[in-house]
Design an enzyme around this catalytic site. Sequence first.
Site, short mmCIF file in Angstrom:
data_model
loop_
_atom_site.label_atom_id
_atom_site.label_comp_id
_atom_site.label_asym_id
_atom_site.label_seq_id
_atom_site.Cartn_x
_atom_site.Cartn_y
_atom_site.Cartn_z
N ASP A 170 10.32 8.92 13.56
CA ASP A 170 9.67 10.11 13.02
C ASP A 170 10.62 10.94 12.19
O ASP A 170 10.19 11.80 11.43
CB ASP A 170 9.11 10.96 14.17
CG ASP A 170 7.61 10.81 14.27
OD1 ASP A 170 7.04 10.05 13.47
OD2 ASP A 170 7.02 11.46 15.14
N ASP A 213 -0.02 12.12 26.80
CA ASP A 213 -0.17 10.96 27.66
C ASP A 213 -1.27 11.13 28.71
O ASP A 213 -2.14 10.29 28.84
CB ASP A 213 1.17 10.61 28.33
CG ASP A 213 1.97 11.84 28.70
OD1 ASP A 213 1.39 12.94 28.69
OD2 ASP A 213 3.17 11.71 28.98
O1 LIG Z 1 7.35 14.21 16.88
C1 LIG Z 1 7.72 13.47 17.77
C2 LIG Z 1 8.19 13.93 19.01
C3 LIG Z 1 8.60 13.03 19.96
N1 LIG Z 1 8.55 11.70 19.71
C4 LIG Z 1 8.99 10.73 20.74
O2 LIG Z 1 8.33 10.95 21.94
C5 LIG Z 1 9.11 10.53 23.02
C6 LIG Z 1 9.07 11.53 24.14
O3 LIG Z 1 9.68 12.73 23.78
P1 LIG Z 1 10.75 13.47 24.72
O4 LIG Z 1 11.11 14.73 24.05
O5 LIG Z 1 11.82 12.55 25.11
O6 LIG Z 1 9.86 13.84 25.98
P2 LIG Z 1 10.10 13.49 27.53
O7 LIG Z 1 9.70 14.68 28.32
O8 LIG Z 1 11.42 12.94 27.80
O9 LIG Z 1 8.99 12.36 27.70
C7 LIG Z 1 7.97 12.30 28.64
O10 LIG Z 1 6.89 13.16 28.36
C8 LIG Z 1 6.21 12.93 27.11
C9 LIG Z 1 5.02 13.83 27.06
O11 LIG Z 1 5.37 15.14 26.99
C10 LIG Z 1 5.77 11.49 26.99
O12 LIG Z 1 5.25 11.27 25.71
C11 LIG Z 1 6.92 10.57 27.22
O13 LIG Z 1 6.52 9.23 27.13
C12 LIG Z 1 7.50 10.86 28.58
O14 LIG Z 1 8.58 10.00 28.83
C13 LIG Z 1 10.52 10.31 22.47
O15 LIG Z 1 10.77 8.93 22.42
C14 LIG Z 1 10.44 10.87 21.09
O16 LIG Z 1 11.23 10.15 20.20
C15 LIG Z 1 8.09 11.25 18.50
O17 LIG Z 1 8.05 10.05 18.26
N2 LIG Z 1 7.68 12.13 17.55
#
Ligand SMILES: O=c1ccn([C@@H]2O[C@H](COP(=O)(O)OP(=O)(O)O[C@H]3O[C@H](CO)[C@@H](O)[C@H](O)[C@H]3O)[C@@H](O)[C@H]2O)c(=O)[nH]1
Length: 984
Positions: free
Chosen positions: A441, A880
């Site tokens: 992204d 999710d």
């Molecule tokens: O504009 C964006 C924002 C985030 N991401 C991806 O989304 C994932 C999750 O983002 P992160 O900030 O790491 O959130 P976490 O809280 O660690 O993730 C948990 O919570 C998210 C929901 O809030 C879920 O989508 C994830 O799968 C889950 O692991 C990462 O791989 C990011 O690279 C994108 O691809 N585009």
Amino acid sequence: MVVTDHNSPSSSPVRITVSSSGAFRNVGLTSPVRRASISNSPLSGGEIKRLSGGRRGSGNGVGGGGGGGGGRYLSMSKEEGDEYVAYTVQIPPTPEHHFMSNSLTSPEYAKVHGNPNENRIKDTVFTGGFNSETRAHARRMKSVEEMVASKSKLLCQVDGCDEKLLDKSSKSQCECGFRICNECYMDYCSSRAGVCPGCKEPFREAGEEEDEDDYQPIMSEEKDTVNPLRKNRGGIKLENNFSLVRSFKAPNQEFDHTRWLFETNGTYGFGNAVWPREGCHRGGADNYETQPMFNDRRNRPLTRKVGISAAIISPYRLLIVFRLVALTLFLTWRIMHPNQEAVWLWLMSVICEVWFAFSWLLDQLPKLCPVTRSTDLSVLKERFEPTTNNPKGLSDLPGIDIFVSTADADKEPPLVTANTILSILAVDYPVDKVACYLSDDGGSLVTFEALAEAASFASTWVPFCRKHEIEPRNPEAYFSQKGDPLKNKRRVDFVRERRRVKREYDEFKVRINALPETIRRRSDACNAREELIAKKKQMELGGSSSESVKVPKATWMSDGNTWHGTWFSGEEDHSRGNHAGIIQLMLVPPGPECTYKTENDPEDLIDSRNVDTRLPMLVYVSREKRPEFDHNKKAGAMNALVRASAIMSNGSFILNLDCDHYIYNSLALKEGMCFMLDRGGDKICYVQFPQRFEGIDPSDRYANHNTVFFDVSMRALDGLQGPMYVGTGCIFRRIALYGFSPPRATEHHGWFGGKKIKFSLRRMKKNKSDDDAEMILPIVDDRNNSEADDELKQALIPERFGDSTYLIDSIAVAEFGGRLIHELRGKGSHGRPSGSLAVQREPIDRAAIEEAIKVVTCFYEDKTEWGKRVGWIYGSITEDVVTGYRMHNRGWRSVYCVTKRDAFRGTAPINLTDRLIQVLRWATGSVEIFFSRNNALFASRRMKFLQRIAYFNVGMYPFTSISYWHTASSRRSPSSPANSSFNL
Ligand SMILES: O=c1ccn([C@@H]2O[C@H](COP(=O)(O)OP(=O)(O)O[C@H]3O[C@H](CO)[C@@H](O)[C@H](O)[C@H]3O)[C@@H](O)[C@H]2O)c(=O)[nH]1
Ligand SMILES: [Mn+2]
């Protein structure tokens, strides 16, 4: 959109060598960084093909995507174009495919067009595999179908027998539906090893594993109801030896299935491979003249549900009841004894306490019936993989597309992402069935080049993993593992090769970590040169040399081009949130057959004779981003990948991983697929794996492990039609993501959903009024094509999926690939002949890549249902939970797959700020859900009562904080009556 082709020596990130002549392609990759050994080789000339979506032309109105592809590509040179033309989207030659596409109308096909069964035989049945059907088998199937149609429902169906069925119940003896009278049944049992004349399988009782828990009989350790065999049917006596089950607990208290299976008479349904069933052959004690039928093992289920032992669950339930009683008593006492001096405070406290009690109840109720599950990978192997008799055969497993999301190269280090990718490329799943997509992204060149590096290093790492059975297949995790690396390693060259690979990995790591600096320097040099050229031009035109010229500070790729994504300088059209779409095929799809090195090249780091050196397809995708569009974060990125992958590989299943979650157990995909491919698996929309984290301090001070959630709540939900989707580590059924309904569902009516109504959705009449809520799967039935045709057209209107015909055509193919094989399919759903997926993936052609670029543009989703009903759902930052909720609402089920060895592992925020931000984000998402139409109060009847409560609680829990806050703040004053508040 631009297609760039370059032939610049030794500096391109990836060189893809493709033999344009035939089906076999060699993938040669050189490292993007010039290394002596490579640049000396005659192969060092390179070419790069990159397609990128440019800014939409001003004339192209929003929604005018129809002309999206036209005229926006620069031409490719002839030969290279041809190479690309050699690829087409993988569409297995199924009857459906013929139906969809007219390009494959062979004369043979035309001849037999009238008979769909014949057609199936001609095109999809492969001979030779251990479990694959032969042509003869398929013919027999057909004749069975005819027989079923021709004979009256009450007569025995065995040829030449017109006996009435003695057992007047509508049930047939075998689950295939073949009706047989008792006499014939006895006859078949005694003389023909108990094989049903209908399906040629050992008899299995119809309805044995139907619906509610239809894909596995509940196996509880106390009740020995494991074997649903009727003990005295028609004089067949079965030895009752089930008491042995009790003793089959391994020392670690876990039930040992293998021992149980092989050391008792316990069978997985009818027909155990090891013990010939008693009474099914003539003769006395030593009656082993019939060979044990190993083919029978296909009747073993792939998965089983294991009830949690009553010794654990009963005290727990008792405790809940006890607490409930105590709570009620306490609250009654509280309410009966108001504090007259501080009525307000008292009232507030009581309200808070009632709230606590309520939320506790909401929390506990869904935990009443947890389950655990186990899988049997040996059955999967037997049923779907080539055997020792036919090692070169193709695998019959469906394709899986793996999506990795990354958004920010600064916060999510490229080294972590690269390691995740390497763990995926080395996964233990048929190589030609796996395709890996990285969604970037950030549109960052660092990520792009890190991926190219990973693709290059994979050619060493993956064969090394395969040869020595390395776990985990994430090099960083593997090399930093403590303990003896030699454990369980038998090959003599292991130590030497490990050392070499380690050295190579260390170099790889240095290169990746240096990437930002490398790119910056390279760009500075290129920009300086550009500036010089510009200045020269200006002087030639008569300008003065002192006047400064404005040259945009571009970011340069190693092949001498400017990068289409974001630039360090953040120029217009090249900044975060404003850049073109980019798709780069990093590793082309592999050929269908294992490629072994024939001789050992001393230059090679590892001796890869007898090791498959193929690598799965790998694609870099950065969707187009423009400031005037809402990009919907991860959900938007995933939807772009869903569309691009539908066109490029169209795997019937999709695994979603965050960039910081790698595959820790290389068998994870197979474990997950066991559920999808088992009997009843066609109702499963996703298989969620627990999220496990590494690098967390031993005391887990910020509760990163979420133990209660992942080990209690989710298991409990698994017993209530399925766990929630909680993000990374989840295998989806593609058509469930497309918003279709499951083949059949159960509605729960009445108070607490006590009354169950089961129905098959695919057979439902079309006169449904609330068409809006329902989307029935467009099944292409081999029998009544015309009707299906209408339905198909209805369901696939472009308003729903956008106007890509490629995409729409791919849907039916994805559905076919996700079907169960014929013998396992349930009521109302369609099966596929076994062996029908053991076909060569068709190559990707250039038009497909152009189309893939088109579907990752910003405006593609305009006026479609992407994000509303199709794909990941928009509108919540915890996309999710909502996505999973919508699927459950349609009647799909999900499964929680806890593997002995963690399937995936990831990193979690280890500093307080990040953790708080994360938790706050989740809570915000929950509140969003609470105040939206996704609140479980409005859930459909297809959800169980307790399941609704669990979802309701998701939206509810943040509000508990108000009570916490009140309780905490009133506690601060020592005189407060709330001091007596109980502590949960
Ligand atoms: O504009 C964006 C924002 C985030 N991401 C991806 O989304 C994932 C999750 O983002 P992160 O900030 O790491 O959130 P976490 O809280 O660690 O993730 C948990 O919570 C998210 C929901 O809030 C879920 O989508 C994830 O799968 C889950 O692991 C990462 O791989 C990011 O690279 C994108 O691809 N585009
Ligand atoms: Mn994360």
